[in-house]
Write a protein that holds these residues in place. Structure first.
Motif, PDB file in Angstrom:
ATOM      1  N   VAL A  76       0.760  -1.108   0.274  1.00 35.63           N
ATOM      2  CA  VAL A  76       0.028  -0.188  -0.038  1.00 35.63           C
ATOM      3  C   VAL A  76       0.784   1.236  -0.039  1.00 35.63           C
ATOM      4  O   VAL A  76       1.757   1.386   0.813  1.00 35.63           O
ATOM      5  CB  VAL A  76      -0.974   0.019   1.197  1.00 35.63           C
ATOM      6  CG1 VAL A  76      -1.734   1.459   1.365  1.00 35.63           C
ATOM      7  CG2 VAL A  76      -1.882  -1.152   1.025  1.00 35.63           C
ATOM      8  N   CYS A  77       0.536   2.204  -0.844  1.00 38.85           N
ATOM      9  CA  CYS A  77       1.228   3.361  -0.877  1.00 38.85           C
ATOM     10  C   CYS A  77       0.441   4.655  -0.592  1.00 38.85           C
ATOM     11  O   CYS A  77      -0.661   4.747  -1.319  1.00 38.85           O
ATOM     12  CB  CYS A  77       2.022   3.609  -2.214  1.00 38.85           C
ATOM     13  SG  CYS A  77       3.074   5.349  -2.197  1.00 38.85           S
ATOM     14  N   ILE A  78       0.681   5.514   0.456  1.00 41.62           N
ATOM     15  CA  ILE A  78       0.042   6.666   0.507  1.00 41.62           C
ATOM     16  C   ILE A  78       0.773   7.867  -0.097  1.00 41.62           C
ATOM     17  O   ILE A  78       1.860   8.161   0.374  1.00 41.62           O
ATOM     18  CB  ILE A  78      -0.040   7.042   1.979  1.00 41.62           C
ATOM     19  CG1 ILE A  78      -0.923   5.587   2.558  1.00 41.62           C
ATOM     20  CG2 ILE A  78      -0.923   8.234   2.360  1.00 41.62           C
ATOM     21  CD1 ILE A  78      -0.648   5.677   4.287  1.00 41.62           C
ATOM     22  N   LEU A  79       0.093   8.650  -0.732  1.00 45.71           N
ATOM     23  CA  LEU A  79       0.627   9.704  -1.564  1.00 45.71           C
ATOM     24  C   LEU A  79       0.134  11.012  -0.436  1.00 45.71           C
ATOM     25  O   LEU A  79      -0.973  11.216  -0.637  1.00 45.71           O
ATOM     26  CB  LEU A  79       0.374   9.912  -2.872  1.00 45.71           C
ATOM     27  CG  LEU A  79       0.691   8.967  -3.954  1.00 45.71           C
ATOM     28  CD1 LEU A  79       0.000   9.463  -5.340  1.00 45.71           C
ATOM     29  CD2 LEU A  79       2.476   9.111  -4.009  1.00 45.71           C
ATOM     30  N   ASP A  80       0.975  11.301   0.391  1.00 43.74           N
ATOM     31  CA  ASP A  80       0.372  12.389   1.404  1.00 43.74           C
ATOM     32  C   ASP A  80       0.358  13.804   0.903  1.00 43.74           C
ATOM     33  O   ASP A  80       1.582  14.240   0.174  1.00 43.74           O
ATOM     34  CB  ASP A  80       1.467  12.112   2.670  1.00 43.74           C
ATOM     35  CG  ASP A  80       0.916  12.558   4.075  1.00 43.74           C
ATOM     36  OD1 ASP A  80      -0.470  12.557   3.919  1.00 43.74           O
ATOM     37  OD2 ASP A  80       1.485  12.535   5.116  1.00 43.74           O
ATOM     38  N   GLU A  81      -0.580  14.549   1.105  1.00 43.86           N
ATOM     39  CA  GLU A  81      -0.832  15.711   0.779  1.00 43.86           C
ATOM     40  C   GLU A  81      -0.482  16.020  -0.790  1.00 43.86           C
ATOM     41  O   GLU A  81       0.454  16.766  -1.194  1.00 43.86           O
ATOM     42  CB  GLU A  81       0.279  16.769   1.506  1.00 43.86           C
ATOM     43  CG  GLU A  81      -0.079  16.683   3.026  1.00 43.86           C
ATOM     44  CD  GLU A  81       0.679  17.942   3.688  1.00 43.86           C
ATOM     45  OE1 GLU A  81       0.786  18.863   3.277  1.00 43.86           O
ATOM     46  OE2 GLU A  81       1.190  17.669   4.946  1.00 43.86           O
ATOM     47  N   GLY A  82      -1.260  15.401  -1.437  1.00 39.75           N
ATOM     48  CA  GLY A  82      -1.187  15.057  -2.969  1.00 39.75           C
ATOM     49  C   GLY A  82      -1.464  16.479  -3.547  1.00 39.75           C
ATOM     50  O   GLY A  82      -0.911  16.816  -4.715  1.00 39.75           O
ATOM     51  N   ASN A  83      -2.526  17.333  -3.149  1.00 39.00           N
ATOM     52  CA  ASN A  83      -2.492  18.485  -3.932  1.00 39.00           C
ATOM     53  C   ASN A  83      -1.819  19.544  -3.641  1.00 39.00           C
ATOM     54  O   ASN A  83      -1.755  20.605  -3.790  1.00 39.00           O
ATOM     55  CB  ASN A  83      -3.989  19.167  -3.481  1.00 39.00           C
ATOM     56  CG  ASN A  83      -4.270  19.217  -1.791  1.00 39.00           C
ATOM     57  OD1 ASN A  83      -3.580  18.572  -1.035  1.00 39.00           O
ATOM     58  ND2 ASN A  83      -5.329  19.861  -1.670  1.00 39.00           N
ATOM     59  N   ARG A  84      -0.366  19.097  -3.021  1.00 41.07           N
ATOM     60  CA  ARG A  84       0.731  20.085  -3.004  1.00 41.07           C
ATOM     61  C   ARG A  84       1.720  19.978  -4.215  1.00 41.07           C
ATOM     62  O   ARG A  84       2.753  20.582  -4.374  1.00 41.07           O
ATOM     63  CB  ARG A  84       1.516  19.885  -1.684  1.00 41.07           C
ATOM     64  CG  ARG A  84       0.698  20.503  -0.481  1.00 41.07           C
ATOM     65  CD  ARG A  84       1.525  20.561   0.779  1.00 41.07           C
ATOM     66  NE  ARG A  84       0.791  20.628   1.869  1.00 41.07           N
ATOM     67  CZ  ARG A  84       0.178  21.952   2.273  1.00 41.07           C
ATOM     68  NH1 ARG A  84       0.183  22.921   1.719  1.00 41.07           N
ATOM     69  NH2 ARG A  84      -0.650  21.777   3.242  1.00 41.07           N
ATOM     70  N   MET A  85       1.239  18.776  -4.854  1.00 40.67           N
ATOM     71  CA  MET A  85       2.182  18.499  -6.083  1.00 40.67           C
ATOM     72  C   MET A  85       1.733  18.949  -7.313  1.00 40.67           C
ATOM     73  O   MET A  85       0.537  19.057  -7.706  1.00 40.67           O
ATOM     74  CB  MET A  85       2.221  16.996  -6.091  1.00 40.67           C
ATOM     75  CG  MET A  85       3.258  16.315  -7.022  1.00 40.67           C
ATOM     76  SD  MET A  85       3.424  14.806  -6.589  1.00 40.67           S
ATOM     77  CE  MET A  85       1.888  13.673  -7.149  1.00 40.67           C
ATOM     78  N   ASN A  86       2.708  19.501  -8.131  1.00 37.27           N
ATOM     79  CA  ASN A  86       2.343  20.149  -9.534  1.00 37.27           C
ATOM     80  C   ASN A  86       1.825  19.052 -10.698  1.00 37.27           C
ATOM     81  O   ASN A  86       2.172  17.838 -10.524  1.00 37.27           O
ATOM     82  CB  ASN A  86       3.616  20.755 -10.006  1.00 37.27           C
ATOM     83  CG  ASN A  86       4.782  19.677 -10.263  1.00 37.27           C
ATOM     84  OD1 ASN A  86       4.804  18.803 -11.383  1.00 37.27           O
ATOM     85  ND2 ASN A  86       5.750  19.907  -9.564  1.00 37.27           N
ATOM     86  N   GLU A  87       1.450  19.790 -11.504  1.00 39.38           N
ATOM     87  CA  GLU A  87       0.742  18.971 -12.739  1.00 39.38           C
ATOM     88  C   GLU A  87       1.583  18.051 -13.490  1.00 39.38           C
ATOM     89  O   GLU A  87       1.435  16.955 -13.962  1.00 39.38           O
ATOM     90  CB  GLU A  87      -0.014  19.728 -13.754  1.00 39.38           C
ATOM     91  CG  GLU A  87      -0.557  18.782 -14.826  1.00 39.38           C
ATOM     92  CD  GLU A  87      -1.542  19.805 -15.833  1.00 39.38           C
ATOM     93  OE1 GLU A  87      -1.923  19.049 -16.651  1.00 39.38           O
ATOM     94  OE2 GLU A  87      -1.641  20.724 -15.511  1.00 39.38           O
ATOM     95  N   LYS A  88       2.958  18.401 -13.794  1.00 38.16           N
ATOM     96  CA  LYS A  88       3.927  17.518 -14.439  1.00 38.16           C
ATOM     97  C   LYS A  88       4.066  16.348 -13.864  1.00 38.16           C
ATOM     98  O   LYS A  88       4.130  15.201 -14.213  1.00 38.16           O
ATOM     99  CB  LYS A  88       5.219  18.291 -14.529  1.00 38.16           C
ATOM    100  CG  LYS A  88       6.220  17.483 -15.366  1.00 38.16           C
ATOM    101  CD  LYS A  88       7.458  18.672 -15.681  1.00 38.16           C
ATOM    102  CE  LYS A  88       8.511  17.716 -16.595  1.00 38.16           C
ATOM    103  NZ  LYS A  88       9.757  18.638 -16.984  1.00 38.16           N
ATOM    104  N   SER A  89       4.087  16.306 -12.354  1.00 36.31           N
ATOM    105  CA  SER A  89       4.557  15.032 -11.612  1.00 36.31           C
ATOM    106  C   SER A  89       3.019  14.297 -11.590  1.00 36.31           C
ATOM    107  O   SER A  89       3.114  12.929 -11.712  1.00 36.31           O
ATOM    108  CB  SER A  89       4.752  15.356  -9.970  1.00 36.31           C
ATOM    109  OG  SER A  89       6.041  16.444 -10.096  1.00 36.31           O
TER     110      SER A  89
END
Length: 323
Positions: free
Chosen positions: A117-130
């Protein structure tokens, strides 16, 4: 010792899983919903990658950790930031001591390979390219492609993913083509009084009852006023208050005075008067709204082209003049 694996002739060093002994307290329904997202009901079915939404400190990451524990799967967490690059998310090249390039798989890619299981934590701090680099992973294709390592990796059938998102202003707007892949949206709310008290006692079983009562009263009042003070804030101020008391146990200072000192130090002067803080927040939100319609910035209110122009009132005025 980190594991290594060969994929298409490329040696990858894998990330280590997170030790996961966390207990989820209260809000059993949202945990049930998350576990339902990760079920597969047919050989042709695929798990969902939900987003967990709520204020900071509400326990979104803890929820996903508890779900991984309930499924008895290894846990990996990737902390998203504004400067996260696609290679950070996937496979990072590192110059080794021998002068050769070594490739390290991120926690996300390691979970894909290991079936964790992977949690992408605070995902909406990441830019569109990523985010774009994850598009094929989050739909029916379930793979990633690393340009730097020159490999494509298919996700293990047991791989599961969730994304936490804070509700605040310091975030990116995630593009629609990604949001449509991060479904459903599960809201994590503030706990009720009994659950929140149990959370504080779970993390701080050695806390004095008087300090616990002061903290839970503060938190529950802030929730009722729709202020974003969380259980995490309560844990931090409790820790500081207890440390202040332990520093000089012979000092005849009242626990409530120490608690107030810790409150101001951790959360600021505004936390002393929650009602006033609520009023300031309301005024601040009101100041961010336009007082008039958009037409008021370009047209006179009496202009027939104005969107809010009232033809009937003009007709009535004309009739009055005729009389």
């Amino acid at each position: 010792m980190q594991d290594k694996i060969q994929i298409d002739g490329v040696s990858l060093t894998l990330s280590n899983p997170i030790t996961n002994e966390l207990q989820w307290i209260g809000q059993g329904e949202v945990l049930r919903q998350l576990l339902a997202c990760w079920l597969v009901v047919d050989d042709k079915d695929l798990p969902l990658a939900p987003r967990l939404v709520g204020p900071p400190g509400i326990g979104k990451t803890a929820l996903a950790m508890a779900a991984a524990k309930a499924r008895n799967q290894s846990l990996y967490i990737y902390q998203c930031t504004a400067d996260t690059r696609p290679e950070d998310l996937l496979i990072t090249p590192i110059l080794g001591s021998d002068g050769k390039i070594a490739y390290h798989a991120s926690p996300l890619v390691t979970a894909m390979i290991k079936g964790g299981v992977c949690i992408l934590d605070e995902g909406n701090r990441m830019n569109e390219k990523s985010w774009a680099s994850l598009a094929p992973l989050l739909d029916h294709r379930r793979y990633i492609e690393s340009i730097v390592a020159g490999v494509s990796i298919q996700a293990h059938r047991d791989f599961r993913c969730a994304v936490t998102m804070n509700q605040d202003d310091s975030t990116y707007e995630i593009p629609d083509y990604i949001m449509s892949r991060l479904q459903p949206s599960l809201a994590v709310g503030f706990p009720n009084r009994d659950d929140e008290l149990a959370i504080l006692k779970y993390h701080l079983p050695f806390a004095a009852e008087e300090l616990l009562t002061l903290t839970i009263d503060f938190l529950q009042q802030s929730h009722s006023l729709q202020l974003d003070y969380s259980a995490r804030d309560g844990i931090q101020l409790l820790r500081y208050a207890m440390k202040l008391l332990a520093q000089d146990p012979t000092h005849p200072v009242a626990k409530d005075q120490v608690w107030r000192q810790a409150l101001v130090s951790c959360l600021g002067e505004d936390a002393l008067d929650l009602q006033s803080a609520r009023e300031r927040k309301s005024r601040s939100l009101g100041a961010n709204t336009l007082p008039h319609g958009l037409g008021d910035f370009f047209l006179d209110p009496d202009d027939p082209m104005h969107p809010d122009f009232d033809d009937d009132s003009l007709d009535d005025d004309s009739l009055d003049d005729d009389r």
